[in-house]
Write a protein that holds these residues in place. Sequence first.
Motif, mmCIF file in Angstrom:
data_model
loop_
_atom_site.group_PDB
_atom_site.id
_atom_site.type_symbol
_atom_site.label_atom_id
_atom_site.label_comp_id
_atom_site.label_asym_id
_atom_site.label_seq_id
_atom_site.Cartn_x
_atom_site.Cartn_y
_atom_site.Cartn_z
ATOM 1 N N THR A 147 0.863 -1.179 0.000
ATOM 2 C CA THR A 147 0.000 0.000 0.000
ATOM 3 C C THR A 147 0.905 1.236 0.000
ATOM 4 O O THR A 147 1.918 1.271 0.705
ATOM 5 N N LEU A 148 0.547 2.223 -0.791
ATOM 6 C CA LEU A 148 1.400 3.404 -0.932
ATOM 7 C C LEU A 148 0.721 4.632 -0.336
ATOM 8 O O LEU A 148 -0.467 4.852 -0.565
ATOM 9 N N LYS A 149 1.484 5.406 0.431
ATOM 10 C CA LYS A 149 0.953 6.634 1.014
ATOM 11 C C LYS A 149 1.866 7.813 0.716
ATOM 12 O O LYS A 149 3.086 7.668 0.729
ATOM 13 N N ARG A 150 1.259 8.956 0.440
ATOM 14 C CA ARG A 150 2.027 10.185 0.314
ATOM 15 C C ARG A 150 2.142 10.791 1.713
ATOM 16 O O ARG A 150 1.142 10.878 2.436
ATOM 17 N N VAL A 151 3.387 11.159 2.102
ATOM 18 C CA VAL A 151 3.664 11.555 3.487
ATOM 19 C C VAL A 151 4.410 12.881 3.477
ATOM 20 O O VAL A 151 5.261 13.103 2.607
ATOM 21 N N ASP A 152 4.108 13.779 4.421
ATOM 22 C CA ASP A 152 4.842 15.060 4.455
ATOM 23 C C ASP A 152 6.118 14.933 5.290
ATOM 24 O O ASP A 152 6.428 13.861 5.829
ATOM 25 N N ALA A 153 6.872 16.039 5.414
ATOM 26 C CA ALA A 153 8.184 16.002 6.066
ATOM 27 C C ALA A 153 8.079 15.612 7.540
ATOM 28 O O ALA A 153 9.046 15.112 8.124
ATOM 29 N N ASP A 154 6.914 15.821 8.182
ATOM 30 C CA ASP A 154 6.732 15.441 9.592
ATOM 31 C C ASP A 154 6.298 13.990 9.751
ATOM 32 O O ASP A 154 6.030 13.543 10.869
ATOM 33 N N GLY A 155 6.170 13.272 8.629
ATOM 34 C CA GLY A 155 5.743 11.886 8.698
ATOM 35 C C GLY A 155 4.230 11.729 8.720
ATOM 36 O O GLY A 155 3.709 10.638 8.927
ATOM 37 N N ARG A 156 3.499 12.817 8.522
ATOM 38 C CA ARG A 156 2.032 12.720 8.540
ATOM 39 C C ARG A 156 1.513 12.260 7.174
ATOM 40 O O ARG A 156 1.926 12.781 6.131
ATOM 41 N N VAL A 157 0.630 11.277 7.209
ATOM 42 C CA VAL A 157 0.065 10.768 5.954
ATOM 43 C C VAL A 157 -0.862 11.814 5.354
ATOM 44 O O VAL A 157 -1.767 12.324 6.023
ATOM 45 N N LEU A 158 -0.612 12.131 4.092
ATOM 46 C CA LEU A 158 -1.468 13.086 3.382
ATOM 47 C C LEU A 158 -2.569 12.356 2.627
ATOM 48 O O LEU A 158 -3.686 12.811 2.581
ATOM 49 N N GLU A 159 -2.182 11.214 2.041
ATOM 50 C CA GLU A 159 -3.198 10.437 1.324
ATOM 51 C C GLU A 159 -2.680 9.031 1.053
ATOM 52 O O GLU A 159 -1.484 8.782 1.090
ATOM 53 N N THR A 160 -3.605 8.117 0.804
ATOM 54 C CA THR A 160 -3.273 6.782 0.324
ATOM 55 C C THR A 160 -3.399 6.823 -1.185
ATOM 56 O O THR A 160 -4.418 7.250 -1.719
ATOM 57 N N VAL A 161 -2.306 6.412 -1.845
ATOM 58 C CA VAL A 161 -2.235 6.562 -3.292
ATOM 59 C C VAL A 161 -2.811 5.319 -3.965
ATOM 60 O O VAL A 161 -2.527 4.203 -3.532
ATOM 61 N N GLU A 162 -3.588 5.505 -4.976
ATOM 62 C CA GLU A 162 -4.169 4.406 -5.739
ATOM 63 C C GLU A 162 -3.018 3.611 -6.363
ATOM 64 O O GLU A 162 -2.143 4.180 -7.018
ATOM 65 N N ARG A 163 -2.989 2.282 -6.117
ATOM 66 C CA ARG A 163 -1.825 1.474 -6.447
ATOM 67 C C ARG A 163 -1.920 0.793 -7.806
ATOM 68 O O ARG A 163 -0.906 0.437 -8.414
ATOM 69 N N GLU A 164 -3.160 0.576 -8.262
ATOM 70 C CA GLU A 164 -3.402 -0.247 -9.454
ATOM 71 C C GLU A 164 -2.550 0.159 -10.646
ATOM 72 O O GLU A 164 -2.080 -0.670 -11.404
ATOM 73 N N SER A 165 -2.345 1.471 -10.810
ATOM 74 C CA SER A 165 -1.666 1.936 -12.025
ATOM 75 C C SER A 165 -0.172 2.190 -11.795
ATOM 76 O O SER A 165 0.483 2.770 -12.654
ATOM 77 N N LEU A 166 0.371 1.765 -10.642
ATOM 78 C CA LEU A 166 1.773 2.086 -10.353
ATOM 79 C C LEU A 166 2.701 0.891 -10.556
ATOM 80 O O LEU A 166 2.407 -0.228 -10.121
ATOM 81 N N TYR A 167 3.815 1.135 -11.212
ATOM 82 C CA TYR A 167 4.812 0.100 -11.497
ATOM 83 C C TYR A 167 6.184 0.580 -11.038
ATOM 84 O O TYR A 167 6.514 1.752 -11.199
ATOM 85 N N ALA A 168 6.986 -0.340 -10.512
ATOM 86 C CA ALA A 168 8.390 -0.064 -10.220
ATOM 87 C C ALA A 168 9.169 -0.455 -11.471
ATOM 88 O O ALA A 168 9.067 -1.592 -11.940
ATOM 89 N N VAL A 169 9.922 0.482 -12.008
ATOM 90 C CA VAL A 169 10.544 0.276 -13.314
ATOM 91 C C VAL A 169 12.023 -0.071 -13.175
ATOM 92 O O VAL A 169 12.719 0.419 -12.291
ATOM 93 N N GLN A 170 12.471 -0.988 -14.044
ATOM 94 C CA GLN A 170 13.841 -1.515 -14.012
ATOM 95 C C GLN A 170 14.579 -1.160 -15.308
ATOM 96 O O GLN A 170 14.068 -0.413 -16.137
ATOM 97 N N THR A 171 15.761 -1.711 -15.481
ATOM 98 C CA THR A 171 16.417 -1.742 -16.790
ATOM 99 C C THR A 171 16.607 -3.221 -17.111
ATOM 100 O O THR A 171 16.520 -4.048 -16.201
ATOM 101 N N PRO A 172 16.821 -3.631 -18.370
ATOM 102 C CA PRO A 172 17.191 -2.829 -19.546
ATOM 103 C C PRO A 172 15.995 -2.070 -20.130
ATOM 104 O O PRO A 172 14.867 -2.538 -20.078
#
Length: 221
Positions: free
Chosen positions: A139-164
């Motif tokens: 689960t992914l959350k956007r967090v500010d500098a104080d560690g406070r959660v701003l929102e839970t990010v929708e995960r379905e469309s997110l990919y961790a990208v590699q090489t080549p």
Amino acid sequence: MSVWAILVAAGRGERLGLDHPKAFAKLGEDPLLAEPLRRLDDSDWIDAIVLVAPPGWEEPSILLAEELGCGKVSACVPGGETRADSVRAGLAEVPDDAVAVLVHDAARPLLPEAVIERVLAPLGEGWDGAVPGLPVPDTLKRVDADGRVLETVERESLYAVQTPQAFPAEVLRRAVATGGDATDCAALVEAAGGRVKVVPGDPLLLKVTTADDLAKIAAWL
Ligand code: CTP
Ligand code: MG
């Protein structure tokens, strides 16, 4: 069709914290660089390789390629300050008649042949680039500098990208000529308006960032 590979190995490896560059960290018996170099040289899809070495380490890099019998290595050049600078230095050695360029991080030593095939295929269908990606499991959350959660990010469309990552040679040339910086080549192509496709990546393509990663990859060898 001639396919050139640029193997970027010029980083300092600050997060690994050795007194020599990450490309020369020991992985099994050999320097880390040996594994991706051997795999690119053995690939049926790759015609020639440009090796981008840590500045000052060109000679040991060439020696290593010779020892391994990597006959496809056509040039070895020193890298630059940023990864994008290193890609630019490598691309300068790729001849004008190259059709496609595949850029790979030496820090991802366990390069499967099937992934090379998967990223090259979309180029024949008119894509401006293709990158391997894995769905993000947590689960992914956007967090500010104080560690406070701003929102839970929708995960379905997110990919961790590699090489080549693969591109038509002209597309990559135009994208890197802008002088921009980014942590991967696809971002430069996207910024230039290119259409980039995500194809299935592979967990084996884990990047060596810390000593833990190196130990994990050594155990997978
Ligand atoms: N790279 C490069 N030239 C640079 C920076 C990075 O060729 N100036 C390469 C690295 O050698 C690596 C890949 O880009 O194969 C991914 O970079 P990264 O994992 O960040 O490696 P380093 O920059 O070496 O590590 P660190 O950020 O911890 O210093
Ligand atoms: Mg880095």
